[in-house]
Design a protein around this motif. Sequence first.
Motif, PDB file in Angstrom:
ATOM      1  N   ARG A   1     -12.983   3.397  -4.518  1.00 36.46           N
ATOM      2  CA  ARG A   1     -12.766   2.596  -5.705  1.00 36.46           C
ATOM      3  C   ARG A   1     -11.292   2.617  -6.071  1.00 36.46           C
ATOM      4  N   PHE A   2     -10.796   1.477  -6.555  1.00 36.77           N
ATOM      5  CA  PHE A   2      -9.434   1.370  -7.046  1.00 36.77           C
ATOM      6  C   PHE A   2      -9.491   0.957  -8.507  1.00 36.77           C
TER       7      PHE A   2
ATOM      8  N   THR B   1       0.875  -1.169   0.000  1.00 34.91           N
ATOM      9  CA  THR B   1       0.000   0.000   0.000  1.00 34.91           C
ATOM     10  C   THR B   1       0.911   1.217   0.000  1.00 34.91           C
ATOM     11  N   VAL B   2       0.930   1.934  -1.119  1.00 34.08           N
ATOM     12  CA  VAL B   2       1.934   2.971  -1.334  1.00 34.08           C
ATOM     13  C   VAL B   2       1.352   4.043  -2.252  1.00 34.08           C
ATOM     14  N   ASP B   3       1.637   5.297  -1.979  1.00 31.57           N
ATOM     15  CA  ASP B   3       1.211   6.388  -2.854  1.00 31.57           C
ATOM     16  C   ASP B   3       2.215   6.511  -3.998  1.00 31.57           C
ATOM     17  N   PHE B   4       2.051   5.662  -5.028  1.00 30.63           N
ATOM     18  CA  PHE B   4       3.058   5.630  -6.097  1.00 30.63           C
ATOM     19  C   PHE B   4       2.900   6.775  -7.082  1.00 30.63           C
TER      20      PHE B   4
ATOM     21  N   GLU C   1      -4.970   2.288  -8.628  1.00 22.54           N
ATOM     22  CA  GLU C   1      -4.948   3.674  -8.151  1.00 22.54           C
ATOM     23  C   GLU C   1      -6.177   3.958  -7.306  1.00 22.54           C
ATOM     24  N   ASN C   2      -5.951   4.564  -6.147  1.00 23.61           N
ATOM     25  CA  ASN C   2      -7.021   4.949  -5.235  1.00 23.61           C
ATOM     26  C   ASN C   2      -7.768   6.147  -5.819  1.00 23.61           C
ATOM     27  N   GLN C   3      -9.058   5.961  -6.085  1.00 23.77           N
ATOM     28  CA  GLN C   3      -9.893   7.015  -6.661  1.00 23.77           C
ATOM     29  C   GLN C   3     -10.779   7.685  -5.613  1.00 23.77           C
TER      30      GLN C   3
ATOM     31  N   TRP D   1      -3.058   9.860  -1.683  1.00 25.14           N
ATOM     32  CA  TRP D   1      -3.882   8.711  -1.323  1.00 25.14           C
ATOM     33  C   TRP D   1      -3.078   7.428  -1.568  1.00 25.14           C
ATOM     34  N   LEU D   2      -3.243   6.475  -0.658  1.00 24.04           N
ATOM     35  CA  LEU D   2      -2.503   5.226  -0.769  1.00 24.04           C
ATOM     36  C   LEU D   2      -3.119   4.315  -1.832  1.00 24.04           C
ATOM     37  N   ASP D   3      -2.296   3.896  -2.769  1.00 21.87           N
ATOM     38  CA  ASP D   3      -2.687   2.973  -3.817  1.00 21.87           C
ATOM     39  C   ASP D   3      -2.295   1.545  -3.408  1.00 21.87           C
ATOM     40  N   ILE D   4      -2.628   0.573  -4.240  1.00 20.86           N
ATOM     41  CA  ILE D   4      -2.321  -0.824  -3.940  1.00 20.86           C
ATOM     42  C   ILE D   4      -1.574  -1.427  -5.120  1.00 20.86           C
TER      43      ILE D   4
END
Length: 557
Positions: A162-163, A126-129, A150-152, A134-137
């Motif tokens: 939503r991702f 779980t990282v804000d790439f 991507e965290n929406q 926002w933290l993405d996966i």
Amino acid sequence: MPTKKWFTLPLILFTLVLLGCSQVESIAQTSQDDLDVAQVTYNRPIDCTGSFVKHTLDHITTNAYEPVNMYDSNGAGVAVNDLDQDGDIDIVLANLAGDNQIFWNLGGLNFRAEPFDHGSSRAVSTVDFNGDGWLDIVFTTRVGSLLFYENQAEDWAGEGFRFDRLAVDGVDEKAYAMTWGDLDKDGDLDLVTGSYDTALEKELRDAFMFGDGAGVFVFTNEGDSFTSNRLADTSQALAVQLLDINFDGRDDILVGNDFDSVRDYYFLATADGGWEPTDMFGNTTQNTMSFDVGDIHNDGQQELFAADMHPYKFDEETEEEWKLVMDMMMEEDNSPDNPQMMENVLQTVDADGNWQNMAADTGVNFSGWSWSSRFADLDQNGFQDIYIVNGMATSETFAHLPDYELIEENQAFRNDGTGMFEAATDWALNQTEGGRGMTLADLDNDGDLDIVINNLLKPATLLENRVCGGDSLHIELRDSTQPNTYAVGSKVILDTSVGRMVRDVRVNSGYLSGDTTAVHFGIPFDAQLNSMEIIWPDGEISTFLKISPNQKITISR
């Protein structure tokens, strides 16, 4: 990759019963124009029992074959973080044949499960790439390249989160293990991956033998894409870790390889941005299952723990269970110049600045068929303990056992305050569900660390911490001035009457598992907190004076 979004990350805090009005009384800043501090005081738990309480989550890492095929037996990982920024830590569980899942934390250790549209996964971060706050996966997969989600959340209007799955330019190589960090010190997060070639060869056969894309890679973040640098053509990576092993201020890359045939890789960061192979350790694990970094002496110096497989009991029954494995391992290279050992290794720094293995001397060299191993102050006495999850199941290796499964207890080792360890049998952490990925976080907002385990063939386990041995302090860092919005790579140093404790903000550690962005300190009841120093990824330093325990402090620049 989407364009980076730049904004000041809002501090979204949760409300707990306040026990007092403790405040950070003085903040001295070095090379910073602005620093925002927000605090929440923990309500100390009143249901202390001296041990952990087991809960289950409706998630089983399923395999594609019956009985369990070799390398499906390796299972999958777990990550924890506050994905919706509501103040509660959520859980992401990877899966091999079934769905990956998010368990949204509703508070009070209640969760709502939400499946992903994809499984076939190994590690999870779980990282804000993309640097939007926002933290993405991100998942690694069984035989393919990474999955980016991507965290929406900021585009939704109160109906959940939503991702969206993304194709990320420049990252299409095969990967099993991964980690993230700002390796080139330009403010955004880069990626390191390692493939597990034996499993790829078994599943892909000729497609792997005559293909490409395996090995160890550094992916440099260029903003809207990544560029790759291949550090090794072959890899049996079960773990990838970042650690400054030559003390020059740069993160180096550690790749833990399975099997005697491929020794662990260590790459030193050079001043010109390159990577130089090195051999810094006298002894290493033979089959490196996981890495973790922690400060076991409270001296400000981090140690490195590498887990391997070796029986923790030496009775006749255990010898019979392990016989095939031990006979096979004895055929490996046992020459005097081979640094590998089929047991755990605890690397510490001696008075001359050299790394030495102290696992046998400290009591943590044997722990079973071990997977994820983690440092954590589980009893909050001010010193980091070690927890390790165990088990194995495969028809190729354990055909002589019921259901082809080696059933072992997970192992908990209590730090006695001197860096020596003893079995913590009273903590009730001896589960036998066959753990693989494992990580820790404060899931019920009471200050201490709970444990989540992604088991193979059994429901995932949540272990609620009711040891309650001391106070706690959690530090969350935010940085709206950089795309590395969660300040990954920072170090937090807490100076106390029981020593100088150091923790680092990271994305991944252990086996295939992701860390929470908050760092945790256990505080003995009678300890004094003198000061706290934050070393940000770019080297700037912030100093806090007269801080109080039983708080979660969010610091944003």
